[in-house]
Design a protein around this motif. Sequence first.
Motif, short mmCIF file in Angstrom:
data_model
loop_
_atom_site.label_atom_id
_atom_site.label_comp_id
_atom_site.label_asym_id
_atom_site.label_seq_id
_atom_site.Cartn_x
_atom_site.Cartn_y
_atom_site.Cartn_z
N GLY A 196 0.84 -1.19 0.00
CA GLY A 196 0.00 0.00 0.00
C GLY A 196 0.88 1.24 0.00
N LEU A 197 1.26 1.67 1.16
CA LEU A 197 2.24 2.75 1.34
C LEU A 197 3.31 2.20 2.29
N ASP A 198 4.56 2.56 2.05
CA ASP A 198 5.57 2.10 3.00
C ASP A 198 5.58 3.04 4.22
N GLY A 199 6.27 2.63 5.26
CA GLY A 199 6.30 3.40 6.50
C GLY A 199 6.89 4.79 6.33
N LEU A 200 7.84 4.93 5.41
CA LEU A 200 8.44 6.24 5.16
C LEU A 200 7.40 7.20 4.58
N GLU A 201 6.61 6.71 3.63
CA GLU A 201 5.59 7.56 3.01
C GLU A 201 4.48 7.89 4.00
N VAL A 202 4.09 6.94 4.83
CA VAL A 202 3.09 7.23 5.87
C VAL A 202 3.63 8.31 6.80
N THR A 203 4.90 8.19 7.18
CA THR A 203 5.52 9.19 8.05
C THR A 203 5.51 10.56 7.39
N ARG A 204 5.88 10.63 6.13
CA ARG A 204 5.88 11.92 5.41
C ARG A 204 4.48 12.54 5.40
N ARG A 205 3.47 11.72 5.16
CA ARG A 205 2.10 12.24 5.10
C ARG A 205 1.60 12.68 6.47
N VAL A 206 1.99 11.95 7.50
CA VAL A 206 1.63 12.36 8.86
C VAL A 206 2.27 13.71 9.17
N ARG A 207 3.54 13.86 8.82
CA ARG A 207 4.25 15.12 9.09
C ARG A 207 3.71 16.28 8.26
N ALA A 208 3.13 16.01 7.11
CA ALA A 208 2.58 17.06 6.25
C ALA A 208 1.20 17.52 6.72
N ASP A 209 0.57 16.80 7.63
CA ASP A 209 -0.77 17.10 8.12
C ASP A 209 -0.66 17.83 9.46
N GLU A 210 -0.97 19.11 9.49
CA GLU A 210 -0.85 19.91 10.71
C GLU A 210 -1.66 19.33 11.87
N GLY A 211 -2.78 18.69 11.55
CA GLY A 211 -3.62 18.10 12.59
C GLY A 211 -2.99 16.90 13.27
N LEU A 212 -1.93 16.35 12.65
CA LEU A 212 -1.26 15.17 13.21
C LEU A 212 0.14 15.51 13.73
N ALA A 213 0.42 16.79 13.87
CA ALA A 213 1.76 17.23 14.24
C ALA A 213 2.25 16.62 15.55
N GLY A 214 1.35 16.32 16.47
CA GLY A 214 1.75 15.76 17.76
C GLY A 214 1.94 14.26 17.78
N THR A 215 1.69 13.60 16.66
CA THR A 215 1.83 12.15 16.61
C THR A 215 3.30 11.76 16.60
N ILE A 216 3.68 10.92 17.54
CA ILE A 216 5.04 10.40 17.60
C ILE A 216 5.10 9.21 16.65
N VAL A 217 6.12 9.18 15.80
CA VAL A 217 6.27 8.08 14.83
C VAL A 217 7.55 7.32 15.12
N VAL A 218 7.38 6.01 15.30
CA VAL A 218 8.52 5.10 15.49
C VAL A 218 8.53 4.15 14.30
N LEU A 219 9.65 4.09 13.61
CA LEU A 219 9.79 3.16 12.50
C LEU A 219 10.37 1.84 12.99
N LEU A 220 9.80 0.75 12.52
CA LEU A 220 10.25 -0.60 12.84
C LEU A 220 10.86 -1.16 11.57
N THR A 221 12.10 -1.62 11.64
CA THR A 221 12.73 -2.11 10.41
C THR A 221 13.86 -3.08 10.69
N ALA A 222 14.13 -3.91 9.72
CA ALA A 222 15.29 -4.80 9.79
C ALA A 222 16.50 -4.13 9.15
N HIS A 223 16.30 -2.97 8.52
CA HIS A 223 17.39 -2.24 7.86
C HIS A 223 18.26 -1.57 8.91
N THR A 224 19.55 -1.80 8.81
CA THR A 224 20.47 -1.23 9.80
C THR A 224 21.50 -0.28 9.19
N ALA A 225 21.48 -0.10 7.88
CA ALA A 225 22.43 0.81 7.25
C ALA A 225 22.14 2.24 7.69
#
Length: 135
Positions: free
Chosen positions: A70-99
């Motif tokens: 659907g949307l990856d977590g990065l894109e969801v995060t970007r959209r949350v950050r672009a929405d002023e009404g969601l500015a207070g939402t804390i976003v934690v990314l879960l990933t197996a990527h360690t680079a």
Amino acid sequence: MLRSRPSRSILAAMGPIVVADDSVTVLSMVSARLERAGFDVVTAGRGDEALRLIEELHPRIALLDVEMPGLDGLEVTRRVRADEGLAGTIVVLLTAHTAESEIAEGFAAGADAYLTKPFSPQELEAKVSELLGHR
């Protein structure tokens, strides 16, 4: 100094935590641990579903897998950050990527924190409590 866990009524008043991962195993582990700790948890298996839940519920915190259909977590995060009404939402990314470059991309998208898979249930609960100011 001993610190007590917030009461279930305080945790319930904070609203739900949105957890999104396309792995049923990860969703089960994360939601079970957080529910056991007294949090109200709402889950999604796709990024677009997670975004819809975040827009509807305005959670204090969202835990998002980086790679989802659907949307990856990065894109969801970007959209949350672009929405002023969601500015207070804390976003934690879960990933197996360690680079470092991949982690930097997550922070550039607006993530507040990262948890690298595999993580322990205790680590998860501690990070959520820390971010919500319960430590």
